[in-house]
Enzyme design. Structure first.
Site, PDB file in Angstrom:
ATOM      1  N   ALA A  63      85.228  36.007 103.642  1.00 17.11           N
ATOM      2  CA  ALA A  63      86.006  34.778 103.820  1.00 17.11           C
ATOM      3  C   ALA A  63      86.070  34.054 102.479  1.00 17.11           C
ATOM      4  O   ALA A  63      85.257  34.314 101.595  1.00 17.11           O
ATOM      5  CB  ALA A  63      85.309  33.897 104.856  1.00 17.11           C
ATOM      6  N   GLU A 105      84.064  42.781 108.371  1.00 20.58           N
ATOM      7  CA  GLU A 105      84.430  42.471 109.768  1.00 20.58           C
ATOM      8  C   GLU A 105      85.886  42.857 110.046  1.00 20.58           C
ATOM      9  O   GLU A 105      86.214  43.336 111.127  1.00 20.58           O
ATOM     10  CB  GLU A 105      84.194  40.983 110.047  1.00 20.58           C
ATOM     11  CG  GLU A 105      82.703  40.651 110.014  1.00 20.58           C
ATOM     12  CD  GLU A 105      82.422  39.170 110.174  1.00 20.58           C
ATOM     13  OE1 GLU A 105      82.849  38.390 109.290  1.00 20.58           O
ATOM     14  OE2 GLU A 105      81.797  38.795 111.172  1.00 20.58           O
TER      15      GLU A 105
END
Ligand code: 3HC
Ligand code: NAI
Length: 692
Positions: A63, A105
């Site tokens: 992120a 992810e």
């Protein structure tokens, strides 16, 4: 398509490329681009499947950390991942570089994953005070089982392509990234393979013995003292093994939010960016090229010299250690060998690795043997005359262009440089003990140190796997100058009413690995005494207890008695010391009082902040975050508190100033507030405004 995500057909495979340098972080634009690309994939009659790849040096590294703590802009990552998993057409992740955090992810949400041999994957969120919050805690255990998932998620450690393949994180190692991934996708299409959704796998997460988590939790708790995130990470892995996928995702989200909103997260992310910022020196641009260091020499094979030499050998740089006497050299080399052997015994390295490192370390007693080294680091006794003699000699023997560095912990770099005719290559490289372990390298810029010299030691720090930061030249530089007030205040507290174990307990509970008196016993009461004698200043009241301990032959751990009494390394409070302290208070006419834990904490920690502010004002530190980096990596200040300056800012500089003023009234001028602190409070600003 968007600027940062491209969509291109290669035959009947859509290649979706993320281009968000430097590390393809999942910023808002990337999420939006991915949303559009996967919508296009499913609407595109010319595409049978997709390959998702990172442009540049890596797949997605996570992120965008800069977005944490700010309002989230849609689409969120979860929405994009749901869309990917629901895709009617197969998606193959093509992995290279570091697929980390949210990046891994994303890959785990793809139906298959291929990677090149140099790939590394990991979920390092825990290091930022977080847990993987986009399904990683629920998907990884379904692929690798709870043990490996817990190990990876609670430590944040990476694994390479080979173990990733062996454990099912990736499905194939390909020689060429995009062609290999396209070929894999074509095979999936040709074989009409049903889409493989990791969220639907159950084999590895069913029937896990609850005892596994009980035992894991007990061990982890001891290891991660003070940090909140690792325990939360483990709870999410447990959820993957006890709850259906959708419920597990809810648990992940709830625990992620707790961590996200916790001050530890802000502190750990502050340190992540500060560490990187510390490497940037405002007046040294990319046009200044560091010199290449291919060989090194160290003067002095004592506590520090040996550890410093190990750093070079560990990264393949040959290093020679020079001593005056054979016995000292032999002793120093034996300590190095023993340190390496301990690492092998502990399983943290292999015999082959240490054999290679040891083959790069050699000893000498002749300056003629070291003249061709690219850098020499002096680590002899902390004595200006001796250091100047050594530098005079180095000036004669070292080749032109070599860097002449000193590991002094306090002394004036300019005076040391004055012993040479080449002050431009003289610089401080201050390692921390044990030098082969502690991550900080506090480089100290002399008035004549050239930009090239500074750039070289900053680069060298990274090469030997340290965190380099730059200090200006003053007594004690940044770290040790600040420490003086901390240890002084701890000593004052003894006379006023506290015992060493009271102070140490408060400091350890705050998160430092040891308190000031445990540190004193470890470093040696005799060492401190000798430093005081060396300065030649008259005895001071607050040192009276330490002086008495020295006179009693209580030098600390090495004599099994100091502030504490010892059984090996096991310390216990000693009634003899208790009496010594109360007698000393009486001698000075001090009525002892009960001192609260809060006062102990503030009295020890606020001098760090006050002197830190002074150092910042003087330009000895470039920025307040460099001070934080120095304390976290050099002094064991808890990362989850973000360093002394960050801690103070979190508390509020106004409150900090108020306390310092109160202590000034009670204890006098040693608590005089730094003018910068007063100025920032008046302006209602933080440290970032220090240079304004
Ligand atoms: N977000 C924003 N910026 C990032 C970033 C990220 N995830 N990762 C790295 N950067 C920035 C760095 O700050 C640095 O910026 P600068 O050049 O302005 O100083 C630049 O990218 C290059 O980084 P490094 O200097 O660290 O480069 P290296 O090549 O040495 O290392 C790396 C690359 C291994 C990717 C390292 O940067 C790293 O470990 N990054 C963090 C990875 C991480 O923690 N990912 C998880 C994020 S949290 C998450 O994904 C939550 C999710 O679960 C929902
Ligand atoms: P030490 O006493 O363990 O080692 C010094 C070594 O230098 C001894 O082996 C001695 O024989 C050798 N030596 C002395 N004079 C010499 C000379 N003229 N030529 C060659 N060798 C000589 O000392 P330590 O602790 O390793 O400290 C070395 C330097 O590192 C000092 O400047 C100290 O302030 C600094 N330092 C020490 C730290 C620590 O925790 N011990 C931490 C950071 C810096």
């Amino acid at each position: 398509m968007s600027d940062v995500v491209s969509y291109e057909l290669k035959g009947r495979i859509a290649v979706i490329t993320i281009n968000n340098p430097p590390v393809n972080a999942l910023s808002h634009g990337v999420r939006k681009g991915m949303q559009d690309a996967f919508a296009k994939l499913n609407a595109d009659p010319g595409a049978d499947a997709a390959v998702l790849v990172g442009g540049g040096r890596t797949f997605i590294a996570g992120a965008d950390i800069r977005e944490f703590g700010k309002p989230m802009q849609e689409p969120g990552l979860h929405g994009v991942l749901d869309q990917m998993e629901a895709s009617k057409k197969p998606i193959v992740a093509a992995l290279h570089g570091t697929a980390l955090g949210g990046g891994l992810e994303v890959a785990l949400t793809c139906h298959w994953r291929v990677g090149i041999a140099s790939l590394q994957v990991g979920l390092p969120e825990v290091k930022l005070g977080l847990l993987p919050g986009a399904g990683g805690t629920q998907r990884l255990p379904r692929l690798v089982g709870p043990k490996m998932a817990a190990d990876m998620i609670t430590t944040g450690n990476f694994i390479g392509a080979k173990p990733a393949l062996e454990n099912g994180v990736i499905d194939e190692i390909v020689a060429e990234l995009v062609p290999g991934a396209i070929a894999f996708a074509e095979k999936v299409v040709a074989e009409k393979r049903p889409l493989r959704k990791v969220s639907e796998l159950t084999d590895k997460v069913k029937n896990v013995d609850p005892k596994f988590f009980e035992e894991y939790r007990a061990t982890l708790k001891k290891k991660v003292k003070g940090f909140l995130a690792p325990m939360h990470c483990l709870a999410t892995v447990e959820a993957a093994c006890t709850l259906p996928f959708a419920e597990g995702m809810k648990r992940e989200a709830a625990l992620f939010k707790e961590l996200h909103d916790h001050p530890q997260r802000a502190a750990q992310i502050h340190i992540f960016f500060s560490e990187r910022e510390a490497g940037k020196i405002p007046d040294i641009g990319p046009e200044v090229k560091p010199k290449e260091i291919k060989s090194a020499a160290v003067i002095g094979a004592g506590t520090m010299g040996g550890g410093i030499a190990m750093n070079f050998a560990n990264v393949g740089i040959p290093v020679k250690i020079l001593e005056m006497e054979q016995a000292n050299l032999d002793r120093g080399l034996a300590v190095i060998r023993k340190n390496y052997e301990t690492s092998v015994a502990r399983g943290s390295t292999t015999q082959a690795t240490i054999d290679k490192a040891l083959s790069l370390i050699s000893g000498t007693m002749s300056y003629d043997d070291i003249g061709d080294a690219d850098i020499v680091i002096e680590a002899v006794f902390e004595n200006m005359d001796i250091k100047k003699q050594v530098f005079g000699k180095l000036d004669q023997v070292m080749k032109q262009g070599a860097i002449l560095a000193s590991n002094t912990s306090t002394l004036d770099i300019d005076e040391i440089a004055s012993a040479t005719k080449r002050p431009e290559v003289v610089i401080g490289t201050h390692f921390f003990s044990p030098a082969n372990v502690m991550k900080l390298l506090e480089n100290v810029r002399g008035k004549d140190s050239s930009k090239e010299t500074i750039a070289t030691v900053m680069e060298l720090g990274k090469k030997i796997r340290k965190v380099p930061a730059l200090a200006g030249n003053c007594f004690g530089f940044i770290g040790n100058r600040m420490l003086h007030g901390y240890t002084r205040e701890a000593a004052e507290l003894l006379l006023e009413g506290a015992m060493p174990w009271d102070v140490d307990r408060v400091i350890v509970e705050f998160g430092l690995p040891m308190g000031p008196f445990q540190m004193g016993d470890l470093a040696g009461i005799d060492v401190g005494w000798r430093v005081r004698q060396g300065k030649g200043t008259p005895p001071e009241k607050h040192n009276r207890v330490a002086d008495r301990l020295y006179e009693m032959g209580r030098y600390g751990q090495k004599t099994q008695a100091g502030y504490y009494k010892y059984d090996g390394r096991n310390a216990t409070p000693d009634p003899v010391v208790e009496k010594l302290i109360t007698d000393t208070s009486a001698e000075f006419g001090i009525t002892r009082r009960k001192i609260s834990d809060e006062e102990i904490l503030y009295r020890c920690m606020l001098p760090l902040v006050n002197v830190g502010a002074q150092i910042l004002d003087e330009g000895i530190a470039i920025r307040s975050s460099d001070i934080d980096v120095i304390y976290v990596y050099g002094y064991g200040y808890p990362t989850y508190r973000g360093g002394p300056m960050f801690w103070a800012e979190q508390m509020g500089l106004e409150k900090v100033l108020g306390l310092i003023r109160k202590y000034e009234q009670e204890h006098g001028s040693r608590w005089k507030p730094a003018p910068l602190l007063q100025k920032l409070v008046d302006q209602k600003k933080g440290w970032a405004a220090a240079k304004a």
